[in-house]
Every structure is written in C-alpha cells, then in structure tokens.
Design a protein around this motif. Sequence first.
Motif, PDB file in Angstrom:
ATOM      1  N   CYS A  33       1.162   5.827   1.245  1.00 25.71           N
ATOM      2  CA  CYS A  33       1.847   5.759   2.532  1.00 25.71           C
ATOM      3  C   CYS A  33       2.209   7.170   3.000  1.00 25.71           C
TER       4      CYS A  33
ATOM      5  N   ASP B 161      10.260   6.721  -1.623  1.00 17.10           N
ATOM      6  CA  ASP B 161      10.302   5.320  -1.178  1.00 17.10           C
ATOM      7  C   ASP B 161       8.997   4.583  -1.497  1.00 17.10           C
TER       8      ASP B 161
ATOM      9  N   ARG C 268       3.357   7.986   6.185  1.00 16.99           N
ATOM     10  CA  ARG C 268       3.991   7.858   7.496  1.00 16.99           C
ATOM     11  C   ARG C 268       5.490   8.134   7.456  1.00 16.99           C
TER      12      ARG C 268
ATOM     13  N   ARG D  39      11.162  12.578  -0.931  1.00 21.71           N
ATOM     14  CA  ARG D  39      10.887  11.158  -0.695  1.00 21.71           C
ATOM     15  C   ARG D  39      10.236  10.478  -1.907  1.00 21.71           C
TER      16      ARG D  39
ATOM     17  N   ARG E 284       8.933   7.977  10.268  1.00 21.65           N
ATOM     18  CA  ARG E 284       9.320   7.341  11.543  1.00 21.65           C
ATOM     19  C   ARG E 284      10.518   8.062  12.128  1.00 21.65           C
TER      20      ARG E 284
ATOM     21  N   CYS F 183      10.757   5.288   5.342  1.00 22.63           N
ATOM     22  CA  CYS F 183      10.160   4.002   4.968  1.00 22.63           C
ATOM     23  C   CYS F 183      10.599   2.982   6.009  1.00 22.63           C
ATOM     24  N   LEU F 184       9.710   2.041   6.300  1.00 20.95           N
ATOM     25  CA  LEU F 184      10.006   0.974   7.252  1.00 20.95           C
ATOM     26  C   LEU F 184      11.214   0.143   6.799  1.00 20.95           C
ATOM     27  N   PHE F 185      11.461   0.136   5.518  1.00 15.68           N
ATOM     28  CA  PHE F 185      12.532  -0.697   4.978  1.00 15.68           C
ATOM     29  C   PHE F 185      13.775   0.116   4.611  1.00 15.68           C
TER      30      PHE F 185
ATOM     31  N   TYR G 157       9.149   0.687  -1.066  1.00 16.64           N
ATOM     32  CA  TYR G 157       9.835  -0.603  -1.003  1.00 16.64           C
ATOM     33  C   TYR G 157       8.914  -1.793  -1.301  1.00 16.64           C
ATOM     34  N   SER G 158       7.757  -1.831  -0.628  1.00 14.00           N
ATOM     35  CA  SER G 158       6.915  -3.033  -0.763  1.00 14.00           C
ATOM     36  C   SER G 158       6.409  -3.203  -2.187  1.00 14.00           C
TER      37      SER G 158
ATOM     38  N   PHE H 247       0.835  -1.211   0.000  1.00 14.90           N
ATOM     39  CA  PHE H 247       0.000   0.000   0.000  1.00 14.90           C
ATOM     40  C   PHE H 247       0.866   1.256   0.000  1.00 14.90           C
ATOM     41  N   CYS H 248       2.026   1.176  -0.675  1.00 14.59           N
ATOM     42  CA  CYS H 248       2.940   2.320  -0.698  1.00 14.59           C
ATOM     43  C   CYS H 248       2.323   3.549  -1.369  1.00 14.59           C
TER      44      CYS H 248
HETATM   45 FE1  SF4 Z   1       5.372   2.994   3.319  1.00 11.26          FE
HETATM   46 FE2  SF4 Z   1       7.777   1.938   2.866  1.00 11.26          FE
HETATM   47 FE3  SF4 Z   1       5.804   0.412   3.835  1.00 11.26          FE
HETATM   48 FE4  SF4 Z   1       5.719   1.259   1.300  1.00 11.26          FE
HETATM   49  S1  SF4 Z   1       7.213  -0.119   2.181  1.00 11.26           S
HETATM   50  S2  SF4 Z   1       4.016   1.275   2.772  1.00 11.26           S
HETATM   51  S3  SF4 Z   1       6.657   3.301   1.498  1.00 11.26           S
HETATM   52  S4  SF4 Z   1       6.769   2.180   4.863  1.00 11.26           S
END
Ligand code: SF4
Length: 373
Positions: A296, A345, A298, A343, A300, A310-312, A347-348, A292-293
């Motif tokens: 996104c 990002d 968010r 930004r 952190r 990004c979480l990754f 990743y997913s 669901f990027c």
């Molecule tokens: Fe957001 Fe990164 Fe997760 Fe995608 S992979 S939903 S950009 S935190």
Amino acid sequence: MSQHVVPVTEIGRSRPAAAMAGLAAMPATGSLLDRLQRPLTDLRISVTDRCNFRCSYCMPKEVFDKDYQYLPHSALLSFEEITRLARLFAAHGVHKIRLTGGEPLLRKNLEVLVEQLAELRTPDGQPLDLTLTTNGSLLARKARALKAAGLRRVTVSLDGLDDAVFRRMNDVDFPVAEVLAGIEAAKAAGLGPIKVNMVVKRGTNEQEILPMARHFRGTGVVLRFIEYMDVGATNGWRMDEVLPSAEVVRRIAEEFPLVPLDATAPGETAQRWAYEDGGGEIGVISSVTQAFCHDCNRARLSTEGRLYLCLFASMGHDLRPLLRGGADDAQITSAIGHIWQGRSDRYSELRAQRAPDVDAKAPRRVEMSYIGG
Ligand code: SF4
Ligand code: SAM
Ligand code: SF4
C-alpha cells in the motif's frame, strides 16, 4: 443532530505535524519508504467533506442529516495550500494524485485547482497522473472544463443500473440516467480510460453485478467491483453483507469466461481479469477478503489538511498549522518525510486476526467521506 453522533471534525483526532518539522532535516529524495519498505507514490486529496448523495455505506442519512456540522469554508485548505503540499509530496516521489471527497465536483471552481496541479512535475520532469473519483452527478456539466484544465482520467462510482436500486443506494432519489450521461460526457471529453466502481453489498445490489458487466463490456470502460468495507464508524458494517470478490468473478465467469491479467503497477488495488473473447476487462478490489496492505503506497490528505496514512486510521497528522504558521518548504518536506518513514499501518491484514471486541475499544475511525476513498 442525534445525541450520539460526533461531528466528523471531532472524530478525526489529529497530531500537529509541527513536531516532525523540528526533527532532523529530511530533504526530499524522490523516494520515501515507510517502516515496511513501502514507497509513497499515491496521494488522495479530499477537497470537500460534503456530498449530494447519502450512500448508506458511506454517509448514512440518519447521521449525515440536515443538522450535521460540516467543516466551515475557512477550515478547508485553499487551492494554493493544496497545490503547495502536492508539490512537496511530488518531490518525495508521489506521481499520482486523485481528487476525492465527499463529492469533489461540489467544490466550487475545482477546475482551477486541477489547472494548478496539472502544472506540477515529478523530480524527473514528468507531469503527475491526475485523476478524480466522483459520483458522476455533476459530470455531464463539468467533464469538458475538467479535461481542458488538465485532468487526465475519471473514476465514476455507480452501484447499479436498475433505476430503483440505484435511487435506493444513493438514498436521495438520484436517477441512474444522469450518471450514465456523465460517463458518456467524460468519454466524449477524452477523460478515459474511464473506470466505474461498484460497491457490492450482499442482499442489496448483488443482482446488479451481471447487468453492469453486460452493460460495460466492450465499451472501453473498466468496471471494478469493490467489497463493502468497514470504513468509518457510522455505516453499521456487517461481514455477512460483504460479497467476496471471488464470488463476483465466479458469477461473471459463468456467463463470460475470464482470464486473469497481471498487475500494471506495483501497489495496484484491483485484481484484473480480461474477458476471454476480447470484450475488455474488469477488476475486483478485495480489501476485506484479500488485504493488499503489503504494498500500500497511498496517503490521504483530508479537506482541512490532515495527513492519514491508512483508510482505517483514527488519527491524522495535521499539516495545516505548518501551512498557516509560516513554515518553509524545507520544514514541511521534512515533516512529511518523518511521518511517512514512521508508518507501519496495515489494518486490513490485521483485521482477520483481531478478536471481535478489539475494534469496539479502539479509537473511533475517521469517516470515508472525510478522507476520501
Ligand atoms: Fe493501505 Fe490501510 Fe488499506 Fe492496508 S488497510 S491497504 S494500509 S489503506
Ligand atoms: N463521492 C465520490 C464517489 O462516490 O465516487 C468520491 C468519494 S467516495 C468516499 C470514494 C469511493 O469510496 C466511492 O467509489 C465509494 O463507492 C467508495 N466507498 C465509500 N464507502 C465505502 C465502503 N463502506 N466500502 C467500500 N467502498 C466504499
Ligand atoms: Fe457521497 Fe461518494 Fe460517499 Fe456516496 S460514496 S455518500 S457519493 S462521498
């Protein structure tokens, strides 16, 4: 500490954000878009890198052992530093703050931080949606003080109801009854609607899906199932241990028919389903099988003040030198603005397209326990 293990402080590469502060001044407008037109609305703040659990998918015991080097207290942002940053983020359009970790309730006097954050307002004068994610182990003791300090809601992580399964998942032999007591205390304190997050690992706790659904149905607690993710670099993630959310929904719907619900907010991570008979709702967070990027929203903030987009991510933008080096609010606001605007990002969304060996050569990713979920 075992030879191959790199302390988290070294893994989390960072770029000082000071250079950004020197770019053209960017005052806060209350709405900040990144390169993919995604607004910054949600800030997750990690208040500690420590935890009293050792969930194997997050802080495996072999890595996070007694010799593991956690951040010294002087490296952590103080409550005043966190609140100052949160205020500047709010001016950029952040209206939701989630405290996380590590285990956030291990941070001493956390309710003092909650009190400070509860004072903040959005540009149109609204209080922020202030929430916290916890493993629930200390919740029974702290729920009332957190509520009194201004916390709105809590999300509790719970990976099963069977005591033996749960003790194995947290890997410190912590009993499930105490987490359930924490959930009850949070309910009694008015920290609802409470969400319960269950990370599902195929072959480990999938048999807990239905007991969890039966237990929380009709209680007002929203149970959410999270796909096991390839965050960090220590959990030995394998795709065959991911149980796709579609399968979770199928298994629950066999016993309790479900109907899909619309999202309540843009950028909502969970897909929501209602029990057809009115027994409440569940959610599924399909970070692996359905990224669901695209919306996104968010950012952190790590325990020591690095901003991750990004979480990754493998790199964070270090805001602490600005905080401790005398930068004024306008400079920090400007730095945050430039960082988010740059930004891209996702990743997913890219994960599925990647050749398997690409990740092996990629820079080491930051750990979930360092930047929070
Ligand atoms: Fe957001 Fe990164 Fe997760 Fe995608 S992979 S939903 S950009 S935190
Ligand atoms: N200690 C608190 C807790 O467990 O709720 C807060 C921090 S924890 C890192 C935040 C959330 O991340 C938890 O709900 C946890 O289950 C989730 N999480 C950690 N590692 C994960 C992984 N590999 N895949 C999916 N979720 C994960
Ligand atoms: Fe601790 Fe939460 Fe990570 Fe489990 S998921 S090890 S409780 S930080």
